[in-house]
Motif scaffolding. Structure first.
Motif, short mmCIF file in Angstrom:
data_model
loop_
_atom_site.label_atom_id
_atom_site.label_comp_id
_atom_site.label_asym_id
_atom_site.label_seq_id
_atom_site.Cartn_x
_atom_site.Cartn_y
_atom_site.Cartn_z
N LYS A 305 0.86 -1.19 0.00
CA LYS A 305 0.00 0.00 0.00
C LYS A 305 0.89 1.23 0.00
CE LYS A 305 -3.36 2.40 2.85
NZ LYS A 305 -4.03 2.46 4.13
N PRO A 306 0.83 2.02 -1.08
CA PRO A 306 1.69 3.22 -1.11
C PRO A 306 1.29 4.18 0.00
CG PRO A 306 0.68 2.78 -3.26
CD PRO A 306 -0.01 1.92 -2.27
N ASP A 307 2.23 4.88 0.55
CA ASP A 307 1.90 5.84 1.60
C ASP A 307 1.81 7.26 1.02
OD1 ASP A 307 4.49 6.50 1.18
OD2 ASP A 307 5.25 5.78 3.10
N VAL A 308 1.57 8.21 1.90
CA VAL A 308 1.37 9.59 1.45
C VAL A 308 2.56 10.08 0.63
CG1 VAL A 308 1.03 11.95 2.23
CG2 VAL A 308 -0.06 10.09 3.45
N ILE A 309 3.76 9.71 1.06
CA ILE A 309 4.95 10.19 0.36
C ILE A 309 4.98 9.67 -1.07
CG2 ILE A 309 7.47 10.15 0.34
CD1 ILE A 309 7.42 10.28 3.35
N CYS A 310 4.67 8.38 -1.25
CA CYS A 310 4.65 7.82 -2.61
C CYS A 310 3.63 8.55 -3.48
CB CYS A 310 4.32 6.34 -2.56
SG CYS A 310 5.66 5.33 -1.96
#
Length: 474
Positions: A305-310
């Motif tokens: 699951k990509p995070d906010v930064i990604c």
DNA sequence: ATGAATATTT
């Protein structure tokens, strides 16, 4: 000694259990273990055990005396060692030598190490534990004494120590810290092969780390092929480090890095979330909007699951590429995934709005940010402010500047320059001068071109020299 | 463990 004791205990337990529970049914089976058990019990444990116990106690006392001596006056440690153990009439232990060597290092008496080693070589009989030699190799390595480190390694048999890959690894990681060490590595490897020490995965990991440190990721991949061909397992960390190093190479093109990534995958690389993050960051730096979107979806396909930064990075890339529609989709997806955008995300989005000249939306975004508890910062305000001034709508811009100042926003140097440039171009020279004064008041240094712009504008107007003083001061 | 954001067409 403790080891053999433990071994004895471990082997005896199952034997006594079988002895108890197996009656006369299978006599051959029982007698085999029966004899073994009796022999052990009769001949070995008691007397030897007792003697060793005594010796161990004496050695403990001698060690205590040595420690005491070392803490009161840490000189002539070798004689202290010999005397302490002679006093208790027992043989010095490997541990006592290790202690002396460590103390010599700690008390800056390393020049005495060689006499301790000579003594250890000539007068002792025990097998020197490899850990002592490893410590020494490391010690010389830290001091860049490569020849000494190499000498310790190849002298191991003199200390009755059969070196394993552990000391070889220690030696090569020492040599890999500097170029002049690196050049000796091949010879060391050849010689160590003659000593029957084989390289292991851990050794390759050391080489790979060194190659990555020297920014040679392609050579590291060459090593991976060698490992693959010889059926070595490749550590995930080696893969990750090579990928990171590839992504940090500024001279590599995006296509080449992606090709090499495919090569790594064929060698068994499975990317984790950090690796995907590194790939995305690389693509964003190269302003590859489409590719970074692809990487994001591959990351998701891999189950991460990509995070906010990604998401923020990918948004940045698609905005740089002018694909605002994708930027909106990425933003929405992030919200659907339950992630909260932060100030960086909003600022990236704001920059997107500015590029589209959607200033009203930008102003709305500022107030939404406040409502959502994510206060706009200098970057949010300055981005929008510069963009509005650049659009040339100076009336709106002036009004917005006042409002933004009311909020306590601080202008940045670049923003001042842009505003001044636009004001001068539109003929509002005195407004520009006010800003210039404010800039210098804050010790910001204007670009020469900004000053030139103002001066030429003043000259055209035939304006007052009072302001020129201000300029020449700068 | 990590990694993300302005501006340079004067």
């Amino acid at each position: 000694m403790l080891k053999s004791l433990a071994h004895c205990i471990r082997t005896q337990i199952p034997i006594s259990v079988t002895f108890f529970f197996r009656s006369s049914s299978s006599s051959s089976y029982r007698s085999k273990y029966h004899n073994y058990y009796l022999r052990k019990r009769r001949k070995w444990p008691h007397p030897v055990y007792k003697a060793r116990w005594h010796e161990k106690l004496s050695q403990q006392h001698a060690m205590q005396a040595l420690r005491h001596q070392a803490s009161s006056s840490p000189i002539n440690l070798l004689s202290s060692l010999v005397e302490s153990f002679a006093l208790y009439n027992c043989d010095p232990t490997p541990n006592s030598y290790h202690f002396v060597i460590k103390t010599l290092i700690k008390t800056s008496q390393s020049h005495h190490i060689s006499s301790v080693l000579n003594h250890l070589e000539k007068f002792e009989q025990f097998e020197t534990p490899e850990s002592i030699l490893i410590d020494l190799i490391e010690f010389h390595g830290v001091r860049n004494e490569f020849q000494k480190a190499i000498e310790i390694f190849f002298r191991s048999p003199n200390f009755r120590c059969t070196p394993t890959v552990d000391s070889l690894n220690c030696l090569i990681s020492v040599l890999c810290t500097r170029k002049e060490g690196l050049e000796i590595v091949p010879q060391v490897l050849l010689k160590s092969r003659l000593m029957n020490i084989r390289l292991e995965e851990s050794s390759f990991a050391i080489f790979i780390r060194a190659l990555c440190r020297y920014r040679k990721p392609k050579s590291a991949i060459g090593l991976l092929h060698h490992m693959f061909d010889h059926n070595f397992d490749i550590d995930g960390r080696s893969f990750s480090l090579i990928l990171l190093t590839l992504c940090q190479q500024n001279d590599l093109e995006c296509d080449e890095v992606m090709g090499l990534l495919e090569e790594l995958k064929k060698l068994g690389f499975r990317l984790d979330r950090t690796d995907w993050g590194n790939v995305i960051r690389f693509l964003v730096k190269k302003k590859k909007g489409v590719e970074s979107l692809e990487a994001l979806s591959k990351m998701k396909l891999d189950g991460f699951k990509p995070d906010v930064i990604c998401y923020t990075m990918v948004m940045d890339a698609v905005i740089s590429a002018g694909d605002y529609e994708s930027a909106d989709q990425v933003f929405d997806e992030m919200l659907v995934m339950g992630l909260d955008p932060d100030i960086n995300t909003y600022n990236v989005y704001m920059i997107g709005l500015c590029k589209q000249n959607k200033f009203d939306d930008g102003i709305k975004l500022l107030s939404s940010m406040e409502e959502l508890g994510c206060k706009p910062n200098m970057i949010s305000y300055n981005a929008l402010l510069s963009a509005i001034y650049e659009s040339g709508e100076l009336g709106m811009a002036g009004y917005f500047l006042k409002r933004v100042r009311g909020k306590g926003a601080i202008l940045m140097s670049e923003t001042y320059e842009k505003i001044i440039y636009r004001l001068v171009r539109a003929g509002y020279v005195s407004d520009a001068l006010d800003l210039l004064e404010e800039m210098m008041h804050k010790s910001l240094v204007p670009q020469p071109s900004t000053l030139e712009g103002i001066v030429s504008s003043l000259c055209q107007n035939g304006s007052v020299p009072k302001e020129l003083n201000l300029l020449t001061d700068a």
